[in-house]
Design a protein around this motif. Structure first.
Motif, PDB file in Angstrom:
ATOM      1  N   SER A 107      34.380  51.497  44.791  1.00  0.00           N
ATOM      2  CA  SER A 107      34.811  50.627  43.676  1.00  0.00           C
ATOM      3  C   SER A 107      35.354  51.419  42.537  1.00  0.00           C
ATOM      4  O   SER A 107      36.413  51.089  41.967  1.00  0.00           O
ATOM      5  N   ASN A 111      39.166  50.541  40.924  1.00  0.00           N
ATOM      6  CA  ASN A 111      39.333  50.016  39.592  1.00  0.00           C
ATOM      7  C   ASN A 111      40.482  50.802  39.037  1.00  0.00           C
ATOM      8  O   ASN A 111      41.191  50.209  38.439  1.00  0.00           O
ATOM      9  N   GLU A 115      44.280  49.431  38.043  1.00  0.00           N
ATOM     10  CA  GLU A 115      44.696  49.507  36.971  1.00  0.00           C
ATOM     11  C   GLU A 115      46.402  50.054  36.993  1.00  0.00           C
ATOM     12  O   GLU A 115      47.087  49.663  36.235  1.00  0.00           O
ATOM     13  N   VAL A 151      34.912  45.127  41.145  1.00  0.00           N
ATOM     14  CA  VAL A 151      36.265  45.666  40.843  1.00  0.00           C
ATOM     15  C   VAL A 151      37.321  44.293  40.041  1.00  0.00           C
ATOM     16  O   VAL A 151      37.738  44.389  39.049  1.00  0.00           O
ATOM     17  N   ASN A 154      36.641  43.234  36.501  1.00  0.00           N
ATOM     18  CA  ASN A 154      37.053  44.169  35.555  1.00  0.00           C
ATOM     19  C   ASN A 154      38.308  43.740  35.010  1.00  0.00           C
ATOM     20  O   ASN A 154      38.790  44.250  34.005  1.00  0.00           O
TER      21      ASN A 154
END
Ligand code: PEP
Length: 252
Positions: A107, A111, A115, A151, A154
Protein backbone atom coordinates in the motif's frame (compact mmCIF):
# COMPACT_ATOMS: atom_id res chain seq x y z
CA UNK A 1 -25.25 7.18 -14.58
CA UNK A 2 -21.99 5.38 -13.95
CA UNK A 3 -19.57 4.79 -16.81
CA UNK A 4 -19.66 1.31 -18.35
CA UNK A 5 -16.10 0.14 -18.94
CA UNK A 6 -14.46 -2.85 -20.58
CA UNK A 7 -10.69 -2.67 -20.09
CA UNK A 8 -8.19 -5.11 -21.56
CA UNK A 9 -5.08 -6.00 -19.57
CA UNK A 10 -2.79 -7.55 -22.15
CA UNK A 11 -0.16 -8.32 -19.49
CA UNK A 12 3.21 -9.46 -20.96
CA UNK A 13 1.68 -10.72 -24.20
CA UNK A 14 2.03 -9.87 -27.91
CA UNK A 15 4.97 -8.43 -29.81
CA UNK A 16 4.54 -4.78 -30.82
CA UNK A 17 3.28 -5.52 -34.34
CA UNK A 18 0.81 -8.08 -32.96
CA UNK A 19 -0.39 -5.51 -30.44
CA UNK A 20 -1.02 -3.02 -33.22
CA UNK A 21 -3.06 -5.61 -35.13
CA UNK A 22 -5.06 -6.39 -32.00
CA UNK A 23 -5.75 -2.70 -31.39
CA UNK A 24 -6.78 -2.25 -35.02
CA UNK A 25 -9.17 -5.19 -34.65
CA UNK A 26 -10.78 -3.56 -31.63
CA UNK A 27 -11.15 -0.25 -33.47
CA UNK A 28 -12.57 -1.99 -36.56
CA UNK A 29 -15.29 -3.84 -34.62
CA UNK A 30 -16.00 -1.19 -32.03
CA UNK A 31 -18.97 0.19 -33.96
CA UNK A 32 -20.89 -3.07 -33.42
CA UNK A 33 -21.01 -2.38 -29.69
CA UNK A 34 -23.07 0.29 -27.95
CA UNK A 35 -21.23 3.63 -27.88
CA UNK A 36 -22.20 3.71 -24.18
CA UNK A 37 -19.42 1.19 -23.49
CA UNK A 38 -16.00 2.70 -22.85
CA UNK A 39 -13.27 0.42 -24.18
CA UNK A 40 -9.73 0.71 -22.83
CA UNK A 41 -6.70 -1.31 -23.95
CA UNK A 42 -3.63 -1.66 -21.74
CA UNK A 43 -0.69 -3.01 -23.76
CA UNK A 44 2.88 -3.48 -22.52
CA UNK A 45 4.93 -0.25 -22.24
CA UNK A 46 6.89 -1.12 -25.37
CA UNK A 47 3.76 -0.98 -27.52
CA UNK A 48 2.15 2.18 -26.19
CA UNK A 49 3.32 4.61 -28.88
CA UNK A 50 2.41 2.32 -31.76
CA UNK A 51 -0.92 1.32 -30.26
CA UNK A 52 -1.71 4.99 -29.59
CA UNK A 53 -1.33 5.58 -33.31
CA UNK A 54 -3.57 2.61 -34.14
CA UNK A 55 -6.27 3.99 -31.81
CA UNK A 56 -6.00 7.51 -33.18
CA UNK A 57 -9.40 8.86 -34.24
CA UNK A 58 -11.32 6.15 -32.36
CA UNK A 59 -12.95 6.31 -28.94
CA UNK A 60 -10.93 3.33 -27.65
CA UNK A 61 -8.76 4.67 -24.84
CA UNK A 62 -5.19 3.73 -24.00
CA UNK A 63 -3.93 2.66 -20.59
CA UNK A 64 -0.70 1.34 -19.12
CA UNK A 65 -0.36 -1.63 -16.80
CA UNK A 66 1.79 0.11 -14.20
CA UNK A 67 3.84 3.23 -13.53
CA UNK A 68 6.76 4.17 -11.32
CA UNK A 69 6.31 5.41 -7.78
CA UNK A 70 8.75 8.27 -8.39
CA UNK A 71 8.50 11.18 -10.82
CA UNK A 72 11.89 10.74 -12.55
CA UNK A 73 15.56 10.12 -11.95
CA UNK A 74 17.91 7.25 -11.19
CA UNK A 75 15.41 4.38 -11.14
CA UNK A 76 16.76 1.94 -13.72
CA UNK A 77 14.11 0.05 -15.61
CA UNK A 78 11.19 2.10 -14.31
CA UNK A 79 8.67 4.01 -16.44
CA UNK A 80 7.29 7.29 -15.10
CA UNK A 81 3.63 8.28 -15.15
CA UNK A 82 4.62 11.42 -17.10
CA UNK A 83 6.13 9.20 -19.83
CA UNK A 84 3.03 7.07 -20.33
CA UNK A 85 0.83 10.17 -20.24
CA UNK A 86 3.01 11.75 -22.92
CA UNK A 87 2.35 8.71 -25.13
CA UNK A 88 -1.39 9.22 -24.90
CA UNK A 89 -2.40 7.05 -21.94
CA UNK A 90 -5.49 8.15 -20.07
CA UNK A 91 -5.53 5.26 -17.59
CA UNK A 92 -3.08 3.23 -15.56
CA UNK A 93 -3.72 -0.09 -13.82
CA UNK A 94 -2.35 0.03 -10.27
CA UNK A 95 -2.20 -2.64 -7.60
CA UNK A 96 -2.88 -5.60 -9.87
CA UNK A 97 -2.56 -8.79 -7.82
CA UNK A 98 0.36 -9.94 -10.00
CA UNK A 99 2.22 -6.75 -9.09
CA UNK A 100 1.38 -7.22 -5.41
CA UNK A 101 2.33 -10.91 -5.46
CA UNK A 102 5.42 -11.05 -7.70
CA UNK A 103 6.86 -7.56 -7.26
CA UNK A 104 6.03 -6.96 -3.62
CA UNK A 105 3.86 -3.89 -4.18
CA UNK A 106 2.52 -2.65 -0.88
CA UNK A 107 0.00 0.00 0.00
CA UNK A 108 2.91 2.37 0.73
CA UNK A 109 4.22 1.97 -2.84
CA UNK A 110 0.73 2.19 -4.28
CA UNK A 111 0.03 5.47 -2.51
CA UNK A 112 3.05 6.94 -4.27
CA UNK A 113 2.01 5.50 -7.63
CA UNK A 114 -1.50 6.91 -7.24
CA UNK A 115 0.01 10.31 -6.51
CA UNK A 116 2.12 10.08 -9.69
CA UNK A 117 -0.91 9.02 -11.72
CA UNK A 118 -3.02 11.97 -10.59
CA UNK A 119 -0.13 14.42 -10.99
CA UNK A 120 -0.10 13.39 -14.67
CA UNK A 121 -3.86 13.41 -15.27
CA UNK A 122 -4.12 9.64 -15.48
CA UNK A 123 -7.14 7.81 -14.13
CA UNK A 124 -6.02 4.89 -11.96
CA UNK A 125 -7.73 1.52 -12.31
CA UNK A 126 -7.04 0.41 -8.76
CA UNK A 127 -7.24 -3.37 -8.26
CA UNK A 128 -8.35 -5.10 -5.09
CA UNK A 129 -9.17 -8.72 -4.35
CA UNK A 130 -8.56 -11.64 -2.04
CA UNK A 131 -6.71 -14.90 -2.63
CA UNK A 132 -8.24 -18.35 -2.31
CA UNK A 133 -7.11 -18.90 1.26
CA UNK A 134 -8.61 -15.58 2.33
CA UNK A 135 -11.88 -16.34 0.52
CA UNK A 136 -12.11 -19.77 2.13
CA UNK A 137 -11.45 -18.27 5.55
CA UNK A 138 -14.28 -15.76 4.95
CA UNK A 139 -11.81 -12.86 5.08
CA UNK A 140 -12.54 -11.42 1.63
CA UNK A 141 -14.51 -8.45 2.93
CA UNK A 142 -11.74 -7.49 5.36
CA UNK A 143 -9.05 -7.86 2.69
CA UNK A 144 -10.69 -5.55 0.16
CA UNK A 145 -11.65 -3.10 2.89
CA UNK A 146 -8.01 -2.81 3.99
CA UNK A 147 -6.81 -2.45 0.38
CA UNK A 148 -9.25 0.44 -0.05
CA UNK A 149 -8.69 2.10 3.31
CA UNK A 150 -4.90 2.02 2.99
CA UNK A 151 -4.86 3.64 -0.45
CA UNK A 152 -8.16 5.04 -1.71
CA UNK A 153 -8.98 6.73 1.61
CA UNK A 154 -5.88 8.89 1.11
CA UNK A 155 -7.32 10.47 -2.04
CA UNK A 156 -8.90 13.89 -2.10
CA UNK A 157 -12.57 14.16 -3.08
CA UNK A 158 -11.45 15.58 -6.44
CA UNK A 159 -9.12 12.65 -7.08
CA UNK A 160 -11.75 10.13 -6.04
CA UNK A 161 -14.04 11.43 -8.79
CA UNK A 162 -11.42 10.19 -11.25
CA UNK A 163 -10.98 6.64 -10.05
CA UNK A 164 -11.95 3.22 -11.35
CA UNK A 165 -11.88 0.23 -9.02
CA UNK A 166 -11.41 -3.33 -10.27
CA UNK A 167 -12.43 -6.16 -7.98
CA UNK A 168 -10.40 -9.19 -9.01
CA UNK A 169 -10.50 -12.29 -6.83
CA UNK A 170 -7.01 -13.75 -7.22
CA UNK A 171 -8.43 -17.27 -7.35
CA UNK A 172 -10.35 -16.36 -10.51
CA UNK A 173 -7.51 -14.69 -12.43
CA UNK A 174 -6.33 -16.80 -15.35
CA UNK A 175 -7.72 -19.93 -13.71
CA UNK A 176 -10.92 -20.32 -15.70
CA UNK A 177 -12.80 -20.08 -12.39
CA UNK A 178 -15.15 -17.13 -12.32
CA UNK A 179 -16.89 -15.64 -9.32
CA UNK A 180 -20.62 -16.16 -9.69
CA UNK A 181 -22.64 -13.10 -10.60
CA UNK A 182 -24.07 -13.13 -7.07
CA UNK A 183 -20.62 -13.34 -5.48
CA UNK A 184 -19.51 -10.41 -7.64
CA UNK A 185 -22.56 -8.33 -6.75
CA UNK A 186 -22.19 -9.08 -3.03
CA UNK A 187 -18.65 -7.79 -2.84
CA UNK A 188 -19.12 -4.93 -5.32
CA UNK A 189 -21.97 -3.61 -3.18
CA UNK A 190 -19.73 -3.96 -0.14
CA UNK A 191 -16.89 -2.07 -1.88
CA UNK A 192 -19.32 0.71 -2.77
CA UNK A 193 -20.39 0.93 0.87
CA UNK A 194 -16.76 1.15 2.03
CA UNK A 195 -16.23 3.94 -0.52
CA UNK A 196 -19.41 5.71 0.61
CA UNK A 197 -18.24 5.63 4.24
CA UNK A 198 -15.43 7.95 3.20
CA UNK A 199 -16.65 9.78 0.09
CA UNK A 200 -20.43 9.83 0.60
CA UNK A 201 -22.67 10.22 -2.44
CA UNK A 202 -19.69 10.31 -4.85
CA UNK A 203 -19.32 6.55 -4.30
CA UNK A 204 -22.45 6.02 -6.38
CA UNK A 205 -20.55 7.38 -9.41
CA UNK A 206 -17.39 5.28 -9.07
CA UNK A 207 -17.17 2.50 -11.69
CA UNK A 208 -16.38 -0.87 -10.10
CA UNK A 209 -15.21 -3.49 -12.61
CA UNK A 210 -15.13 -7.24 -12.17
CA UNK A 211 -12.04 -9.16 -13.25
CA UNK A 212 -11.22 -12.86 -13.24
CA UNK A 213 -11.77 -15.21 -16.18
CA UNK A 214 -14.43 -12.94 -17.61
CA UNK A 215 -15.34 -14.00 -21.16
CA UNK A 216 -18.12 -13.55 -23.72
CA UNK A 217 -20.09 -16.46 -22.22
CA UNK A 218 -20.28 -15.08 -18.68
CA UNK A 219 -19.96 -11.30 -19.07
CA UNK A 220 -23.65 -10.55 -19.60
CA UNK A 221 -24.75 -12.30 -16.41
CA UNK A 222 -22.09 -10.58 -14.31
CA UNK A 223 -22.58 -7.13 -15.89
CA UNK A 224 -26.34 -7.36 -15.29
CA UNK A 225 -25.72 -6.97 -11.56
CA UNK A 226 -26.46 -3.56 -10.12
CA UNK A 227 -23.01 -2.73 -8.77
CA UNK A 228 -20.95 -4.24 -11.58
CA UNK A 229 -19.99 -1.57 -14.08
CA UNK A 230 -17.94 -3.64 -16.47
CA UNK A 231 -14.82 -5.75 -16.51
CA UNK A 232 -11.05 -5.80 -16.41
CA UNK A 233 -10.25 -8.54 -18.88
CA UNK A 234 -7.00 -10.50 -19.12
CA UNK A 235 -6.88 -13.55 -21.39
CA UNK A 236 -10.03 -12.72 -23.35
CA UNK A 237 -8.72 -9.26 -24.24
CA UNK A 238 -6.09 -10.82 -26.50
CA UNK A 239 -8.64 -11.60 -29.19
CA UNK A 240 -10.42 -8.55 -30.57
CA UNK A 241 -13.60 -10.55 -31.24
CA UNK A 242 -13.83 -11.86 -27.67
CA UNK A 243 -12.99 -8.50 -26.16
CA UNK A 244 -15.70 -6.78 -28.19
CA UNK A 245 -18.19 -9.56 -27.47
CA UNK A 246 -17.66 -8.95 -23.77
CA UNK A 247 -18.69 -5.33 -24.38
CA UNK A 248 -21.90 -6.61 -25.90
CA UNK A 249 -22.67 -8.11 -22.48
CA UNK A 250 -24.15 -4.85 -21.30
CA UNK A 251 -27.91 -5.00 -21.36
CA UNK A 252 -28.54 -2.24 -18.82
C1 PEP B 1 -6.52 -9.84 -14.92
O1 PEP B 1 -5.44 -10.31 -14.62
O2 PEP B 1 -6.71 -8.62 -14.82
C2 PEP B 1 -7.56 -10.76 -15.39
C3 PEP B 1 -8.79 -10.45 -15.14
O3 PEP B 1 -7.15 -11.91 -16.03
P1 PEP B 1 -8.08 -13.06 -16.68
O4 PEP B 1 -9.24 -12.38 -17.35
O5 PEP B 1 -7.17 -13.75 -17.64
O6 PEP B 1 -8.51 -13.92 -15.55
Amino acid sequence: MRKKIVAGNWKMNTLPAEGVELAKGVVAGRGEVCSCVNFIVCPPFTHLAMVAEALNGSDVALGAQNCAAEAKGAYTGEVAASMIAALGCKYVILGHSERRQYYGETSATLNKKMEQAYANNLTPIYCVGENLEEREAGKHFDVVKAQIEEVVYNLTEEQFKNLVIAYEPVWAIGTGKTATADQAQEIHAYIRKVLADKFGAAAAECPILYGGSCKPSNAAEIFAKEDVDGGLIGGASLKAGDFLAIGKGFAK
